[in-house]
Design a protein around this motif. Sequence first.
Motif, short mmCIF file in Angstrom:
data_model
loop_
_atom_site.label_atom_id
_atom_site.label_comp_id
_atom_site.label_asym_id
_atom_site.label_seq_id
_atom_site.Cartn_x
_atom_site.Cartn_y
_atom_site.Cartn_z
N ALA A 327 0.81 -1.21 -0.14
CA ALA A 327 0.14 -0.13 0.05
C ALA A 327 0.98 1.10 -0.19
O ALA A 327 0.52 2.34 -0.26
CB ALA A 327 -1.01 0.18 1.26
N THR A 328 2.06 1.12 0.37
CA THR A 328 3.00 2.37 0.28
C THR A 328 3.67 2.38 -1.12
O THR A 328 4.64 3.30 -1.27
CB THR A 328 3.85 2.29 1.50
N GLU A 329 3.61 1.71 -2.09
CA GLU A 329 4.40 1.32 -3.22
C GLU A 329 3.98 2.44 -4.04
O GLU A 329 2.98 3.23 -3.90
CB GLU A 329 4.04 0.29 -3.87
N ALA A 361 -5.95 0.68 9.99
CA ALA A 361 -6.56 1.83 9.84
C ALA A 361 -5.80 3.28 9.40
O ALA A 361 -6.36 4.11 8.84
CB ALA A 361 -7.65 1.96 11.12
N PRO A 362 -4.71 3.48 10.11
CA PRO A 362 -4.20 4.69 9.75
C PRO A 362 -3.83 4.87 8.30
O PRO A 362 -3.70 5.70 7.49
CB PRO A 362 -2.71 4.46 10.57
N LEU A 363 -3.25 3.57 7.80
CA LEU A 363 -2.96 3.59 6.32
C LEU A 363 -4.19 3.85 5.46
O LEU A 363 -4.18 4.45 4.40
CB LEU A 363 -2.28 2.29 5.76
N LEU A 364 -5.31 3.23 6.02
CA LEU A 364 -6.45 3.34 4.90
C LEU A 364 -6.99 5.06 5.01
O LEU A 364 -7.52 5.41 4.21
CB LEU A 364 -7.52 2.49 5.48
N ASP A 366 -4.93 7.47 5.55
CA ASP A 366 -4.16 8.24 4.36
C ASP A 366 -4.32 7.97 3.09
O ASP A 366 -4.23 8.86 2.13
CB ASP A 366 -2.74 7.70 4.91
N ALA A 367 -4.86 6.84 2.70
CA ALA A 367 -5.20 6.44 1.18
C ALA A 367 -6.31 7.22 0.85
O ALA A 367 -6.53 7.24 -0.35
CB ALA A 367 -5.53 5.06 1.24
N GLY A 377 -11.15 5.44 -3.86
CA GLY A 377 -12.37 4.64 -3.74
C GLY A 377 -12.19 3.33 -3.14
O GLY A 377 -12.93 3.06 -2.35
N ALA A 378 -11.04 2.82 -3.38
CA ALA A 378 -10.87 1.36 -2.65
C ALA A 378 -10.61 1.77 -1.34
O ALA A 378 -10.99 0.62 -0.72
CB ALA A 378 -9.51 0.65 -3.51
N ALA A 379 -10.00 2.54 -0.88
CA ALA A 379 -9.71 2.69 0.55
C ALA A 379 -11.06 3.11 1.38
O ALA A 379 -11.30 2.65 2.34
CB ALA A 379 -8.76 3.96 0.77
N ALA A 380 -12.01 3.92 0.75
CA ALA A 380 -13.54 4.15 1.21
C ALA A 380 -13.95 2.99 1.25
O ALA A 380 -14.69 2.66 2.25
CB ALA A 380 -13.81 5.28 0.31
N SER A 381 -14.30 1.91 0.26
CA SER A 381 -14.70 0.93 0.44
C SER A 381 -14.52 -0.20 1.39
O SER A 381 -15.12 -0.88 2.18
CB SER A 381 -14.52 0.18 -0.87
N ALA A 382 -13.11 -0.23 1.62
CA ALA A 382 -12.58 -1.28 2.69
C ALA A 382 -12.91 -0.53 4.21
O ALA A 382 -13.26 -1.22 4.81
CB ALA A 382 -10.97 -1.17 2.70
#
Length: 628
Positions: A327-329, A361-364, A366-367, A377-382
């Motif tokens: 997710a940080t790539e 959660a912190p990474l989501l 930030d996404a 959109g993928a982060a919000a769906s997750a």
Amino acid sequence: VDQWSPHHPNEADAAAEDAARSEAAGAWLRFDSFQMDSVLAHGRPLLASSGVEFDEAAETASTGRERLLAQRRLLQQQLGMEAMAQALEGTMEEILHEGDLTAAPTASLRRAAWAAPAGEGAAAVARALEGSGDALSARARNQARRQAKASAAGGGAPMPLASADAPKRPLPAETSDAPHPKRAAAGVHADVGGETASEAMSVSWLDSDSWPFEPLCAELRCSLFHPKWERRHGAAAGLRALLRRHGSSAGSVGGVRECVSAELRAQWLEDCAIRLLSVIALDRFGDWAAGDRVTAPVRETAAQALAVTVRAMDGAAAVARALLTMATECVWEVRHGALLALKYTLASRPDLLPSLLPLCAPLLIDALQDGDDDVRGAAASALLGVAAHLESTVPLLLPRLLGAVWAALVRLDDLTASTGSVMSLGARLSRELPYTQLCAALPGDADAAEAVRPWEGIGHESHQRGAALFLRVLPRLWPFMRHPAADTRCAAITTLHTLVSAAADASADAPPWLPPLLPTALRLLLQSSFLDHSEKVHAAATDAWQALLRHAPLPELRTAAAAHRAGWLTLASTPPGCSPDASLLLCPSYEGGHDDAAAAKAAEAAVSSSEAQARVAAALGGLACVCG
């Protein structure tokens, strides 16, 4: 297919256990030696295909001789005969002849052979060979001669070559006592020595010491890295379906103690998870065939297969760490695939959310501020899939999360693919959080991406500061009430309703930010009741309208009604099937203000039926009763 249950002896069999462990040693990938950084740095990206079809198209434009040679090489590759061709060299000319690459008139030869009565098949083939001249290749002529000899020796018609134009003959009756494997696998019941074929197959299924689906899974695991995306997608879909039904026995071994079988099963699942993680990290295929949202069939299906695999595993910490690395790539496809995998993994293991959500959660969050819209959109769906568990697992991150959602609204419009997911997440969080945390989550500045720290209590100073922030932030909802997607319109209206009700429940007085926003809110809600074609939007708009009538200060409500009463009555009197006056419609733009072009476009939609007039009449009637 029934579940496979291996037999586990109570006593240890050292020889069988050593054999099972030695067979698995070195065959499965382990997280102990797996490095996602190395895969991302040195792995070859998987595109839509390897590009061979373009090379073939280029060779097609060559001369006839070169085209024939190119077709021969392609056929050798497809048949797996490339290495054999290098070993045999000149002999390959006889094995794969030019005639095999062109259409040969063998249909008449086959028809003549089949039409001849018993004993005359050889003569019929001989006559057909004499009349064929050079039309047949040497290989086909030799095969026909062998068939003629077999026919002369057996007294029957020769067996023709299998082709599309060959007549269909019934299969001979089976005389063997062994059941046909394809019929047994398909569940066809045929009497075999007093028992059915399915019963015989079930006995061998139960007595097997190895997982019966292992050969199929081995093929699917190899196909995960095929150059063509269709093969990768099919392999991931096959693993998903197989593990969903038989994940409890995947990789198990019979004939050994249950603890040894569980150890080998864990290694098998670990290997499968690593392969799925790798294909998610390396896949770059995407399509935009479904509107403005990217469609990534390989990453989506592999992420679902990974979730099914994780559901069968004891823990998911190693999988989560690998996904966080992805997710940080810097490559957006890698981040997109990682968030898709997190979405399905978190949804499949609710029992692990207390340990996984603090990591993810912190990474989501930030996404949600990612530069790529599909990643947002993928982060919000997750996050939307685990919104019900956020308050119990990461309560301190909720203000920051809602602040990120409010900040993300600045970057959304009608064309962004993440609009629906982000708005749905905002509406869900608004329902879950109390009013104090809702105020704390508001960004301190219109362009700020960080949320304001929570305030202590809800005193006068907090109310004044909250009013100023609400006046800046809430107008971001207005354009989404006219969004093309009904779910987005409904989410925006629901968010407004939730905020108004939460503010009224937190204090006996009306919220100070409501009067300045009241005229715009009333106009947009009335338009939704009048022009929208979604019943869900109608219900949400009615509930929000009634909440405004209950909680808005009466003087400001009368002022707003007096200013727009004439226009509302004109809209309500528009006959069904006619377009309303565009000058009476409010269509806020995403930059703020009034969008005349959007209003004109909205006016093109005719009033659907008299039910719309009834809804507007009821709304205006309620407003008149409140205002007196």
